[in-house]
Enzyme design. Structure first.
Site, PDB file in Angstrom:
ATOM      1  CG  ASP A   1      70.927  16.767  29.692  1.00  0.00           C
ATOM      2  OD1 ASP A   1      69.829  15.694  29.572  1.00  0.00           O
ATOM      3  OD2 ASP A   1      71.602  17.327  28.716  1.00  0.00           O
TER       4      ASP A   1
ATOM      5  CD  GLU B   1      70.346  11.760  30.320  1.00  0.00           C
ATOM      6  OE1 GLU B   1      69.678  11.048  29.445  1.00  0.00           O
ATOM      7  OE2 GLU B   1      71.187  12.610  30.281  1.00  0.00           O
TER       8      GLU B   1
HETATM    9  C1  BGC Z   1      68.336  14.173  27.346  1.00  0.00           C
HETATM   10  C2  BGC Z   1      68.024  14.518  25.929  1.00  0.00           C
HETATM   11  C3  BGC Z   1      68.556  15.541  25.206  1.00  0.00           C
HETATM   12  C4  BGC Z   1      70.047  15.397  25.547  1.00  0.00           C
HETATM   13  C5  BGC Z   1      70.909  16.681  25.146  1.00  0.00           C
HETATM   14  C6  BGC Z   1      69.576  13.939  27.126  1.00  0.00           C
HETATM   15  O1  BGC Z   1      70.179  13.000  28.038  1.00  0.00           O
HETATM   16  O2  BGC Z   1      67.408  13.633  28.281  1.00  0.00           O
HETATM   17  O3  BGC Z   1      66.328  14.819  25.809  1.00  0.00           O
HETATM   18  O4  BGC Z   1      68.331  15.619  23.982  1.00  0.00           O
HETATM   19  O5  BGC Z   1      70.758  15.010  26.737  1.00  0.00           O
HETATM   20  O6  BGC Z   1      71.094  17.580  26.241  1.00  0.00           O
END
Ligand code: BGC
Length: 573
Positions: free
Chosen positions: A206, A258
């Site tokens: 994440d 990500e």
């Molecule tokens: C996740 C989200 C989340 C955020 C904070 C993002 O990139 O995919 O769903 O709210 O990170 O953790």
């Protein structure tokens, strides 16, 4: 098979919404395990589960209070063991969400940091700073939080006096960790080992690129944070350490990052000694626009090839309005979540028929391109975004944090419809699903689509079956057939595999076009008389290229045709 992730199809499960095993209206691990046959029949290679760890659920699990335990909402550690074992029995790998940027404010480390006071080693695990102004009652800088409002919150010191401020890129309940502190790196390496030991095949990481903040904490013109990601950023050393941890395990464990950064920055994170894959959000943003799709494909392939990494293809996830609705508008990405902006996701005048038709065509692009493809649960059913949820059922923290101006991401997180019965088979009859499921989704349920030849589900199942059997789709090398800018509404490319080539024809225009000669493997709309209808895509296996011997024989044939036949003189004739 080695490096399975290079061309895997990975299915994202949003655990709250996939299947409810215990009948409380909330999806859970048992509900996933019970539906493993469906996933096997779909033909995916691996799962990615959004977070199921112990959490106060302020951001639906992206606020973790114990990284080594499962939240009771979703089950127990034993339920996770069973899920992994069942998936493995079906030959499906399991990847878990890993959230390193921030913990929950209920994490034992954070409560200890607040209790231990200024200058303590406990505080050094997070980003605590003194405030500005004579009494320190102004935040340390002007950076804004992604979820709205300031990204600093003040704590009381142990003696009750107003104290320091801590930094949170997202909600105040999600304090950011200090990734310049080796203790943090060591702790998270140990969390990775915990799950690798339990059989996890990998992780989705994440907000991976945001771990390191500019430690001069300067004010910025727009309040955007400064997050060093380039070659010199210490963030890369963190990922090198994670890679060493993962490489010590057998079985090709994999991590996907990500990041919404530019391709050249993304590729730094997937160098051979860092992580394996990165989400390609450019592809999401390209919508159903020929030149944009082509540019997104080319630039991510080029940047990744430079570091020897494959590319991923993704159109949907739990942060982005569903593509059927997005593509049903003329704008390509109005209302979608772009990391760092979290826009509203409200659609005007969506033409669902058009959106579905485009989404079907795009599915055949997604699953043809070289690399790994991600499918978000419900995408294979063609679920639309739900944009008319009443205010009182909204759950996304963005709604409150934005002062009820940004509705957030609930519309793409509605539970999956399985049957046409009560609660559409997601949950037991008397349960109240955590978000309401539109009754009209009965016609989109798995049961309704299962036996229908022209359903979205059948298209995905067929596409995955054909892809799996092909050396070209997903695995081969891409060669463009249409020239750049030749026609904005036509994309033609060859996927060249070992001994076979599949031509991918995408007709973005409003008129039918001729398909090339060859065997039609699959089309997103019915093909008749060799014509691909408007707004459709097809996979055509090209006839094998003639061998050198064949070419010689045919050349001799051409020659003999050209030479006038001399009648044989027969004796006595
Ligand atoms: C996740 C989200 C989340 C955020 C904070 C993002 O990139 O995919 O769903 O709210 O990170 O953790």
């Amino acid at each position: 098979m080695t490096e399975w992730w290079r061309h895997a199809v990975i299915y994202q499960i949003y655990p709250r919404s996939f299947g409810d095993g215990d009948g409380d209206g909330m999806g859970d691990l048992a509900g996933i395990t019970a539906r493993m046959q469906y996933l096997a029949d779909l033909g995916i290679d691996a799962l990615w589960l959004s977070p199921v760890f112990a959490s106060p659920q302020v951001d639906h699990g992206y606020d973790i209070s114990d990284y080594r335990d499962i939240d009771p909402l979703f089950g127990t550690l034993e339920d996770m063991d069973e899920l992994i074992a069942t998936a493995h029995d079906y030959g499906i790998r399991v990847t878990l969400d890993f959230v390193p940027n921030h913990t929950s404010d209920q994490h034992q480390w954070f409560t200890a940091a607040v209790a231990s006071g200024r200058g303590s080693p406990e505080r050094a695990r997070y980003l605590f700073r003194d405030g500005r102004g004579p009494n320190g009652d102004e935040p340390p800088n002007n950076w804004k939080s992604v979820f709205g409002g300031p990204s600093w919150t003040r704590v009381d010191e142990p003696d009750g006096s107003p104290g320091q401020w801590y930094y949170h890129l997202f909600a105040p309940e999600q304090p950011d960790l200090n990734w310049r502190n080796p203790e943090v790196v060591a702790e998270f390496a140990s969390v990775l080992r915990f799950w690798l030991d339990r059989g996890a095949d990998g992780f989705r990481i994440d907000v991976s690129d945001a771990l390191i903040k500019d430690d001069a904490w300067p004010d910025t013109a727009t309040g955007e944070p400064i997050i060093p990601k380039g070659e010199d950023s210490p963030v890369h050393e963190v990922y090198r350490e994670f890679r060493r941890v993962m490489d010590a395990y057998p079985g090709d464990r994999m991590a996907v990052i990500e990041t919404g950064a530019e391709d050249e920055i993304v590729s730094l994170f997937i160098r051979p000694d860092e992580m394996h894959l990165a989400f390609n959000f450019k592809f999401v943003h390209a919508g159903f626009d020929g030149p944009k799709l082509r540019a997104a494909i080319d630039s991510s392939l080029a940047a990744n090839a430079a570091v020897g990494a494959p590319t991923t293809w993704v159109t949907d996830n739990h942060d982005t309005p569903r593509s059927v609705s997005r593509l049903g508008q003329n704008a390509t990405l109005a209302g979608a979540y772009v990391p760092g902006t979290m826009a509203s996701g409200i659609f005007q005048e969506v033409d669902l028929e058009l959106g579905t038709r485009r989404a079907r065509a795009l599915a055949l692009v997604l699953l043809a391109l070289p690399g790994a493809a991600y499918i978000y649960n419900g995408q294979e059913l063609g679920l639309p975004n739900v944009d008319d949820l009443p205010d009182e059922v909204l759950q996304d923290p963005i709604w409150e944090r934005s002062g009820r101006t940004v509705r957030g991401r609930d519309g793409c997180r509605i539970p999956v419809p399985w049957t046409t019965g009560a609660n559409l088979g997601f949950s037991r009859a008397r349960a109240k699903p955590w978000l309401p499921i539109p009754r009209e989704w009965a016609s989109l349920s798995v049961a309704a689509q299962h036996a229908s030849a022209d359903s979205m589900l059948t298209l995905y199942r067929e596409a995955l079956r054909v892809r799996r059997a092909s050396t070209a789709l997903g695995r081969g090398t891409l060669r463009w057939v249409s020239a750049p800018g030749e026609a904005d509404d036509l994309l033609v490319l060859d996927m060249v595999g070992e001994g076979s080539t599949v031509r991918v024809v995408v007709n973005l225009s409003g008129a039918a076009i001729d398909l090339p000669e060859g065997e039609l493997l699959l089309a997103s709309q019915p093909v008749s008389a060799g014509q691909l209808p408007a707004i459709a895509a097809a996979w055509v296996a090209l006839p094998p290229a003639p061998s050198i011997a064949d070419r010689l024989i045919s050349a001799v044939g051409d020659l003999t045709e050209a030479i006038p036949i001399v009648p044989t003189l027969r004796p006595g004739g």
